[in-house]
Motif scaffolding. Structure first.
Motif, PDB file in Angstrom:
ATOM      1  N   ARG A  95      35.638  38.464 -10.307  1.00  0.00           N
ATOM      2  CA  ARG A  95      36.939  39.043 -10.488  1.00  0.00           C
ATOM      3  C   ARG A  95      38.031  38.720  -9.704  1.00  0.00           C
ATOM      4  O   ARG A  95      39.191  39.242  -9.301  1.00  0.00           O
ATOM      5  N   ALA A 148      40.451  37.125 -22.734  1.00  0.00           N
ATOM      6  CA  ALA A 148      40.812  38.043 -22.227  1.00  0.00           C
ATOM      7  C   ALA A 148      41.731  39.109 -22.747  1.00  0.00           C
ATOM      8  O   ALA A 148      42.010  38.762 -23.887  1.00  0.00           O
ATOM      9  N   THR A 152      46.218  40.989 -20.157  1.00  0.00           N
ATOM     10  CA  THR A 152      46.108  39.980 -19.295  1.00  0.00           C
ATOM     11  C   THR A 152      46.692  38.603 -19.503  1.00  0.00           C
ATOM     12  O   THR A 152      47.073  37.923 -18.664  1.00  0.00           O
TER      13      THR A 152
ATOM     14  N   VAL B  69      34.536  43.282 -19.170  1.00  0.00           N
ATOM     15  CA  VAL B  69      35.891  42.492 -19.681  1.00  0.00           C
ATOM     16  C   VAL B  69      35.737  42.197 -21.197  1.00  0.00           C
ATOM     17  O   VAL B  69      36.434  42.152 -21.935  1.00  0.00           O
TER      18      VAL B  69
END
Lengths: 224, 77
Positions: A95, A148, A152, B69
């Motif tokens: 991350r 993503a 984002t 994600v």
């Protein structure tokens, strides 16, 4: 300029990364995945390869290696960190960079000389390029497809954090993204391998060199 | 000894090139109407299934087994 290169079990391009550092005037320092000692380096490179055999997900297990706690802490304090290919995947898993890399849309391992456009020179690793410059860098991966969520992607674009874009998308990456940076510009991840385009005895294409020479300029500026 | 299962799947909006390859192979075998998405199943041996253990498994899944994600997960006991 001491630049650490981490070796994980399954790293392949750590030696090439160290050679690229030497060839561009830096001092390469070997870092070991199982040690949390960064040996006083000024920057860190997470190299390409298949750490932990790509088990679970690319980079998912490496992200929890003992060396990574230190790297994450120091990166958040401004330490320059470059992730190449598997290194980019590890930075996403940690991350430090948003998004994730999934399997190539073409469903094959891709290996080619890939044309790229340099989109941002406002990072620790790209100031020696010029914006809009077209370069060609070796690309070789099975899971380089950058994904993503839409928010984002919009944020990356709005903040100018797409660093490299593919000219001719080889793998399905959203917005042709080949490399991105964090808000501060000290952490950069990219799928192509600049460390393979630095040595005139191997290739006439030296388009990878500015990534390594940019760092020297950045560190000089940082200490002034 | 009990087993807790964690299923991990790519999120619906994320491309699944592996599932697509399996779908296409299925078509070659004559399975025209099938569309496959491929995920992972983890079987975790635990001492006994308690709310605390399930919460720990959930934390384990969230931090390591799935990348939220791109993937979703479910814990089944």
């Amino acid at each position: 300029m001491r630049v650490g290169v981490v070796t994980f079990p399954g790293s392949l391009d750590d030696a090439d990364a160290r050679r690229a550092i030497s060839l561009t005037g830096g001092e390469p320092v070997e870092l070991w995945h199982a040690s949390d000692d960064l040996r006083g380096v000024d920057a860190v490179i997470l190299p390409g390869g298949f750490s932990y055999g790509d088990y679970l997900r690319c980079g998912a297990i490496a992200r929890f290696a003992p060396v990574m706690d230190q790297i994450i802490t120091r990166a958040n304090q401004g330490l320059p960190v470059l992730g190449i290919c598997n290194g980019f995947q590890i930075l996403c898993e940690a991350r430090l960079l948003p998004g994730a890399l999934i399997r190539n849309q073409v469903q094959t391992f891709t290996a080619l000389d890939q044309p790229l456009r340099v989109e941002s020179t406002r990072t620790a690793w790209t100031s020696a390029y010029w914006e809009g410059q077209t370069i060609t860098i070796v690309l070789k991966n099975g899971e380089g497809n950058y994904q993503a969520d839409p928010d984002t992607i919009a944020q990356l674009e709005d903040e100018g954090r797409v660093v490299f874009r593919y000219l001719g998308n080889p793998n399905g990456s959203l917005n042709d993204i080949a490399g991105i940076t964090n808000q501060r510009g000290n952490v950069v991840g990219l799928m192509p391998h600049p460390e393979h385009n630095v040595d005139p005895t191997i290739t006439a294409n030296l388009d990878g060199r500015p990534l390594f020479t940019s760092l020297a300029d950045y560190l000089l500026g940082a200490t002034c | 000894m009990a087993i807790v299962v964690v299923n991990v799947m790519p999120k619906p909006e994320i491309l699944d090139p592996q599932g697509k390859a399996v779908t296409n192979a299925g078509k070659r075998l004559g399975h025209e109407g099938f569309s496959v998405r491929q995920g992972k199943r983890f079987e975790i041996e635990v001492g006994e299934v308690t709310p605390t253990v399930l919460e720990e498994v959930r934390h384990f899944a969230e931090t390591l087994l799935a990348n939220t994600v791109i993937e979703s997960f479910e814990v089944c006991s």
